[in-house]
Design a protein around this motif. Structure first.
Motif, PDB file in Angstrom:
ATOM      1  N   THR A 123     -54.841 -21.257  37.363  1.00 41.29           N
ATOM      2  CA  THR A 123     -54.885 -22.682  37.688  1.00 41.29           C
ATOM      3  C   THR A 123     -53.503 -23.322  37.645  1.00 41.29           C
ATOM      4  OG1 THR A 123     -55.483 -23.114  35.389  1.00 41.29           O
ATOM      5  CG2 THR A 123     -57.281 -23.010  36.991  1.00 41.29           C
ATOM      6  N   ASP A 124     -52.542 -22.679  36.959  1.00 40.56           N
ATOM      7  CA  ASP A 124     -51.168 -23.202  36.966  1.00 40.56           C
ATOM      8  C   ASP A 124     -50.275 -22.405  37.935  1.00 40.56           C
ATOM      9  OD1 ASP A 124     -51.028 -20.938  35.398  1.00 40.56           O
ATOM     10  OD2 ASP A 124     -49.828 -21.853  33.819  1.00 40.56           O
ATOM     11  N   HIS A 125     -50.910 -21.769  38.924  1.00 37.32           N
ATOM     12  CA  HIS A 125     -50.238 -21.129  40.072  1.00 37.32           C
ATOM     13  C   HIS A 125     -49.497 -19.830  39.762  1.00 37.32           C
ATOM     14  CE1 HIS A 125     -51.328 -24.747  42.229  1.00 37.32           C
ATOM     15  NE2 HIS A 125     -50.710 -25.457  41.316  1.00 37.32           N
ATOM     16  N   GLN A 126     -49.777 -19.189  38.631  1.00 37.11           N
ATOM     17  CA  GLN A 126     -49.197 -17.875  38.363  1.00 37.11           C
ATOM     18  C   GLN A 126     -50.021 -16.831  39.107  1.00 37.11           C
ATOM     19  OE1 GLN A 126     -49.375 -18.166  33.919  1.00 37.11           O
ATOM     20  NE2 GLN A 126     -47.325 -17.290  34.120  1.00 37.11           N
ATOM     21  N   THR A 127     -49.342 -15.853  39.686  1.00 41.80           N
ATOM     22  CA  THR A 127     -50.062 -14.817  40.416  1.00 41.80           C
ATOM     23  C   THR A 127     -50.720 -13.849  39.443  1.00 41.80           C
ATOM     24  OG1 THR A 127     -48.533 -14.976  42.282  1.00 41.80           O
ATOM     25  CG2 THR A 127     -49.854 -12.970  42.129  1.00 41.80           C
ATOM     26  N   ILE A 128     -52.013 -13.671  39.608  1.00 39.11           N
ATOM     27  CA  ILE A 128     -52.779 -12.682  38.846  1.00 39.11           C
ATOM     28  C   ILE A 128     -52.730 -11.346  39.579  1.00 39.11           C
ATOM     29  CG2 ILE A 128     -55.083 -12.005  38.050  1.00 39.11           C
ATOM     30  CD1 ILE A 128     -55.728 -15.043  37.857  1.00 39.11           C
ATOM     31  N   ALA A 129     -52.970 -11.396  40.901  1.00 40.28           N
ATOM     32  CA  ALA A 129     -53.025 -10.160  41.675  1.00 40.28           C
ATOM     33  C   ALA A 129     -52.830 -10.444  43.159  1.00 40.28           C
ATOM     34  CB  ALA A 129     -54.355  -9.458  41.459  1.00 40.28           C
ATOM     35  N   GLU A 130     -52.328  -9.436  43.857  1.00 34.54           N
ATOM     36  CA  GLU A 130     -52.224  -9.427  45.314  1.00 34.54           C
ATOM     37  C   GLU A 130     -53.054  -8.246  45.783  1.00 34.54           C
ATOM     38  OE1 GLU A 130     -47.607 -10.965  45.147  1.00 34.54           O
ATOM     39  OE2 GLU A 130     -48.053  -8.827  45.346  1.00 34.54           O
ATOM     40  N   VAL A 131     -53.902  -8.475  46.789  1.00 34.74           N
ATOM     41  CA  VAL A 131     -54.902  -7.485  47.136  1.00 34.74           C
ATOM     42  C   VAL A 131     -55.021  -7.287  48.650  1.00 34.74           C
ATOM     43  CG1 VAL A 131     -57.265  -6.729  46.679  1.00 34.74           C
ATOM     44  CG2 VAL A 131     -56.242  -8.476  45.215  1.00 34.74           C
ATOM     45  N   VAL A 132     -55.093  -6.017  49.064  1.00 34.87           N
ATOM     46  CA  VAL A 132     -55.528  -5.655  50.404  1.00 34.87           C
ATOM     47  C   VAL A 132     -56.896  -5.013  50.214  1.00 34.87           C
ATOM     48  CG1 VAL A 132     -55.109  -4.245  52.445  1.00 34.87           C
ATOM     49  CG2 VAL A 132     -53.168  -5.222  51.206  1.00 34.87           C
ATOM     50  N   GLU A 133     -57.922  -5.595  50.861  1.00 35.38           N
ATOM     51  CA  GLU A 133     -59.294  -5.129  50.699  1.00 35.38           C
ATOM     52  C   GLU A 133     -59.837  -4.703  52.058  1.00 35.38           C
ATOM     53  OE1 GLU A 133     -60.645  -8.073  47.143  1.00 35.38           O
ATOM     54  OE2 GLU A 133     -60.081  -8.994  49.042  1.00 35.38           O
ATOM     55  N   ILE A 134     -60.370  -3.490  52.131  1.00 37.12           N
ATOM     56  CA  ILE A 134     -60.919  -2.956  53.377  1.00 37.12           C
ATOM     57  C   ILE A 134     -62.336  -2.465  53.113  1.00 37.12           C
ATOM     58  CG2 ILE A 134     -60.702  -1.189  55.169  1.00 37.12           C
ATOM     59  CD1 ILE A 134     -57.695  -1.194  54.636  1.00 37.12           C
TER      60      ILE A 134
END
Length: 174
Positions: A159-170
């Motif tokens: 909620t304070d804009h920190q990245t938790i994860a980046e994901v490519v989903e197929i």
């Protein structure tokens, strides 16, 4: 497909050529892919609702990059049916001491853990795509022939804009 640089590392780990991805509008995506991919929630929870069962994680590879985990994973139903293939870069420094060991174990889907521990978050969808399967995707998905696959690029943030994860989903063919 014009993607942000953060996804190039994920695509490399997937053995995907980002240029082979064709950006598509989510509403133009055929069913059942549209219902499964076009939303701003967690994929794990969406898949659990769709299949009416828990979702399991099988890590194909895990690379630790300082305070990050890069995982290539398969998500399956308990009977082993493959329901998603993807790569996720997880930013460990955003997790509490209670949650972090669960994430680092690489035994559970991240979306399920975020829900279990009530981690406040939101999705920042980066786009949807269609990609023609190649030998690498056909091998990991157990496909017998070349086919169109659908997926999405997503970033989970606190909620304070920190990245938790980046994901490519197929998703595999339905």
């Amino acid at each position: 497909m014009d993607t942000q640089p953060m996804f190039s590392t994920l695509a490399d780990a997937l053995d995907l050529n980002l240029d082979a991805m064709v950006a598509i509008d989510g509403q133009a995506m055929p069913q059942p892919y549209r219902d499964l991919l076009v939303h701003e929630g967690d994929m794990t929870l969406r898949l659990q609702d769709h299949y009416q069962t828990e979702i399991h994680l099988r890590a194909l590879s895990v690379v630790r990059e300082q305070e990050r985990l890069l995982r290539k994973v398969l998500l399956t139903r308990p009977d082993g049916l493959l329901v998603e293939f993807g790569v996720i870069r997880i930013f460990l420094d955003v997790f509490t001491d209670e949650v972090r060991p669960w994430v680092e174990s690489c035994r559970y889907p991240l979306g399920g853990l975020l829900a279990r521990f009530n981690v406040p978050r939101r999705s920042e969808l980066q786009g949807f795509f269609r990609i023609r399967s190649d030998a690498a995707l056909e091998d990991v998905l157990g496909l017998e022939r070349t086919t169109d696959l659908y997926g999405r690029l997503n970033r989970l943030v606190t909620t304070d804009h920190q990245t938790i994860a980046e994901v490519v989903e197929i998703l595999p063919p339905s």
